[in-house]
Write a protein that holds these residues in place. Structure first.
Motif, PDB file in Angstrom:
ATOM      1  N   ALA A 145       0.860  -1.188   0.000  1.00  0.00           N
ATOM      2  CA  ALA A 145       0.000   0.000   0.000  1.00  0.00           C
ATOM      3  C   ALA A 145       0.895   1.236   0.000  1.00  0.00           C
ATOM      4  CB  ALA A 145      -0.914   0.004   1.218  1.00  0.00           C
ATOM      5  N   ALA A 146       0.646   2.161  -0.925  1.00  0.00           N
ATOM      6  CA  ALA A 146       1.551   3.303  -1.114  1.00  0.00           C
ATOM      7  C   ALA A 146       0.886   4.637  -0.796  1.00  0.00           C
ATOM      8  CB  ALA A 146       2.076   3.312  -2.554  1.00  0.00           C
ATOM      9  N   ASP A 147      -0.176   4.622   0.009  1.00  0.00           N
ATOM     10  CA  ASP A 147      -0.880   5.877   0.279  1.00  0.00           C
ATOM     11  C   ASP A 147      -0.979   6.215   1.761  1.00  0.00           C
ATOM     12  OD1 ASP A 147      -2.660   3.825   0.896  1.00  0.00           O
ATOM     13  OD2 ASP A 147      -4.418   4.893   0.167  1.00  0.00           O
ATOM     14  N   ARG A 148      -0.052   5.691   2.573  1.00  0.00           N
ATOM     15  CA  ARG A 148      -0.014   6.068   3.979  1.00  0.00           C
ATOM     16  C   ARG A 148       1.419   6.304   4.418  1.00  0.00           C
ATOM     17  NH1 ARG A 148      -4.637   2.477   7.183  1.00  0.00           N
ATOM     18  NH2 ARG A 148      -6.424   3.561   6.288  1.00  0.00           N
ATOM     19  N   THR A 149       1.610   7.363   5.212  1.00  0.00           N
ATOM     20  CA  THR A 149       2.945   7.728   5.670  1.00  0.00           C
ATOM     21  C   THR A 149       3.464   6.710   6.681  1.00  0.00           C
ATOM     22  OG1 THR A 149       1.947   9.160   7.339  1.00  0.00           O
ATOM     23  CG2 THR A 149       2.639  10.184   5.273  1.00  0.00           C
ATOM     24  N   PRO A 150       4.786   6.666   6.902  1.00  0.00           N
ATOM     25  CA  PRO A 150       5.379   5.678   7.814  1.00  0.00           C
ATOM     26  C   PRO A 150       4.810   5.777   9.215  1.00  0.00           C
ATOM     27  CG  PRO A 150       7.080   6.765   6.514  1.00  0.00           C
ATOM     28  CD  PRO A 150       5.799   7.513   6.261  1.00  0.00           C
ATOM     29  N   GLN A 209      10.629   9.999   9.010  1.00  0.00           N
ATOM     30  CA  GLN A 209       9.602   9.787   8.008  1.00  0.00           C
ATOM     31  C   GLN A 209      10.097  10.280   6.646  1.00  0.00           C
ATOM     32  OE1 GLN A 209       5.855  11.458   9.141  1.00  0.00           O
ATOM     33  NE2 GLN A 209       5.676  10.261  11.008  1.00  0.00           N
ATOM     34  N   ARG A 210      10.161   9.396   5.694  1.00  0.00           N
ATOM     35  CA  ARG A 210      10.608   9.741   4.353  1.00  0.00           C
ATOM     36  C   ARG A 210       9.362   9.877   3.489  1.00  0.00           C
ATOM     37  NH1 ARG A 210      15.649   5.736   3.153  1.00  0.00           N
ATOM     38  NH2 ARG A 210      16.100   7.366   1.604  1.00  0.00           N
ATOM     39  N   GLN A 221       7.726   7.597   0.779  1.00  0.00           N
ATOM     40  CA  GLN A 221       8.734   7.248  -0.219  1.00  0.00           C
ATOM     41  C   GLN A 221       9.085   5.759  -0.151  1.00  0.00           C
ATOM     42  OE1 GLN A 221      12.171   9.758   0.259  1.00  0.00           O
ATOM     43  NE2 GLN A 221      11.074  11.641  -0.263  1.00  0.00           N
ATOM     44  N   GLY A 222       8.895   5.157   1.031  1.00  0.00           N
ATOM     45  CA  GLY A 222       9.318   3.785   1.258  1.00  0.00           C
ATOM     46  C   GLY A 222       8.896   2.772   0.199  1.00  0.00           C
ATOM     47  N   PRO A 223       7.612   2.713  -0.156  1.00  0.00           N
ATOM     48  CA  PRO A 223       7.186   1.723  -1.156  1.00  0.00           C
ATOM     49  C   PRO A 223       7.883   1.892  -2.500  1.00  0.00           C
ATOM     50  CG  PRO A 223       5.299   2.590   0.036  1.00  0.00           C
ATOM     51  CD  PRO A 223       6.465   3.430   0.438  1.00  0.00           C
ATOM     52  N   PHE A 224       8.182   3.116  -2.874  1.00  0.00           N
ATOM     53  CA  PHE A 224       8.802   3.384  -4.176  1.00  0.00           C
ATOM     54  C   PHE A 224      10.307   3.104  -4.136  1.00  0.00           C
ATOM     55  CE2 PHE A 224       5.047   5.935  -3.512  1.00  0.00           C
ATOM     56  CZ  PHE A 224       4.299   5.642  -4.640  1.00  0.00           C
ATOM     57  N   ILE A 225      10.931   3.400  -2.998  1.00  0.00           N
ATOM     58  CA  ILE A 225      12.341   3.037  -2.821  1.00  0.00           C
ATOM     59  C   ILE A 225      12.492   1.520  -2.867  1.00  0.00           C
ATOM     60  CG2 ILE A 225      14.273   3.051  -1.194  1.00  0.00           C
ATOM     61  CD1 ILE A 225      13.249   5.757  -0.183  1.00  0.00           C
TER      62      ILE A 225
END
Length: 315
Positions: free
Chosen positions: A203-208, A216-217, A232-236
């Motif tokens: 899931a790429a729509d919630r912050t860390p 928090q990136r 940024q985590g899911p995309f990294i």
């Protein structure tokens, strides 16, 4: 909502007890009887959770301003309808996890292209979201026994609930990986899954979850006409896995679960010299994709917290 908590502290915390009870009702009595219990639970949750109710109204107001043609409103009635949509999604979640969904209940777009890649032994990252019902995607593994799915889950509440649901059906081709933050160990584990030709859903729509803002990136991008923070985590992670990336959205449309698989990138690339610019472009692209599908079924986006607050705090 100036003292809004992080999403991990407010999401379905008060709803866990209700889901346990509803699962029991669903398994013993079926969907029809479940509805008799479901709505009172949701009404209670809607009434007592003021911050979630306000977040719902704020979101609906943004959609109404951004897309007037949809004729949505931020009234209490529409917020209530938003929560009822969430309740119906929980019912569908139970159906998916208990293995009672039929092929006739599900419609796909882009599935053949995705399956062709997997059958060549190439793993794929699927960027999901909290729009619609991501759990329904498990039927992909049910309908094709060669497909293995790995889903990253970010909260202990979700993990406990999923463990409960796992008792109701065979989930041997579905692996739930509970993580608080994406680490090098997480990347290594998922790299093995990709090398084995499996699917990895993030899931790429919630912050860390980290409460320390310095840890928090995030990237601030435009979403529904205002600046919002996306992780940024899911995309990294997707870039590190060096594999094709698709987006996946599962919406309830005309009483069917419609799953959209869309190509996002052959391989995400984050050059060292232009890393920030590349990251900004990639996440903006994802936000626009999410926005497109969100406007198809706006009442099915289930982020009941102040989604835009993180970006506001950073200004």
């Amino acid at each position: 909502m100036k003292n809004s908590a992080h999403w991990a502290q407010v999401q379905e915390h008060s709803f866990v007890w209700g889901m346990r009870f509803l699962l029991w009702v669903y398994l013993v009595c079926g969907r029809t009887v479940l509805q008799l219990f479901l709505y009172p639970v949701v009404i209670y949750y809607w009434l007592i959770n003021r911050s979630a109710r306000q977040a719902s109204q704020d979101y609906l107001n943004r959609v109404a301003d951004f897309a007037p043609s949809l004729k949505l409103h931020s009234s209490l009635l529409w917020s209530y309808r938003h929560f009822i949509s969430f309740a119906n999604a929980i019912t569908d979640k139970l159906a998916a996890w208990s293995g009672t969904l039929l092929r006739a209940d599900v419609q796909y777009y882009g599935r053949d292209e995705l399956v062709a890649i997997l059958r060549c032994g190439q793993g794929v990252v699927l960027l999901g979201s909290h729009l619609g019902n991501l759990e329904v995607c498990r039927v992909v593994a049910d309908f094709d026994k060669t497909i293995h799915i790995n889903v990253l889950v970010h909260t202990k509440h979700a993990e406990k609930f999923n463990q409960l649901l796992n008792k109701t059906s065979d989930n041997s081709r579905l692996n739930l990986i509970q993580v608080t933050n994406i680490t090098a160990a997480t990347a290594m584990l998922l790299s093995e899954k990709i090398d084995a030709g499996e699917l990895v859903i993030i899931a790429a729509d919630r912050t860390p979850i980290s409460s320390q803002r310095s840890q928090q990136r995030v990237s601030n991008v435009d979403f529904l006409g205002a600046t919002a923070a996306f992780p940024q985590g899911p995309f990294i992670l997707a870039a590190l896995l060096k594999c094709p990336v698709y987006t996946v959205f599962c919406l309830k449309q005309h009483n069917k679960h419609v799953i959209y698989f869309d190509h996002f990138s052959d391989m995400l690339n984050l050059p060292r010299k232009t890393r920030e610019q590349a990251m900004q472009h990639i996440i903006q692209h994802y936000a626009e994709r999410l926005q497109t599908y969100c406007l198809k079924e706006p009442l099915q986006w289930f982020n009941f917290f102040d989604f835009w607050r993180v970006a506001d705090d950073d200004k």
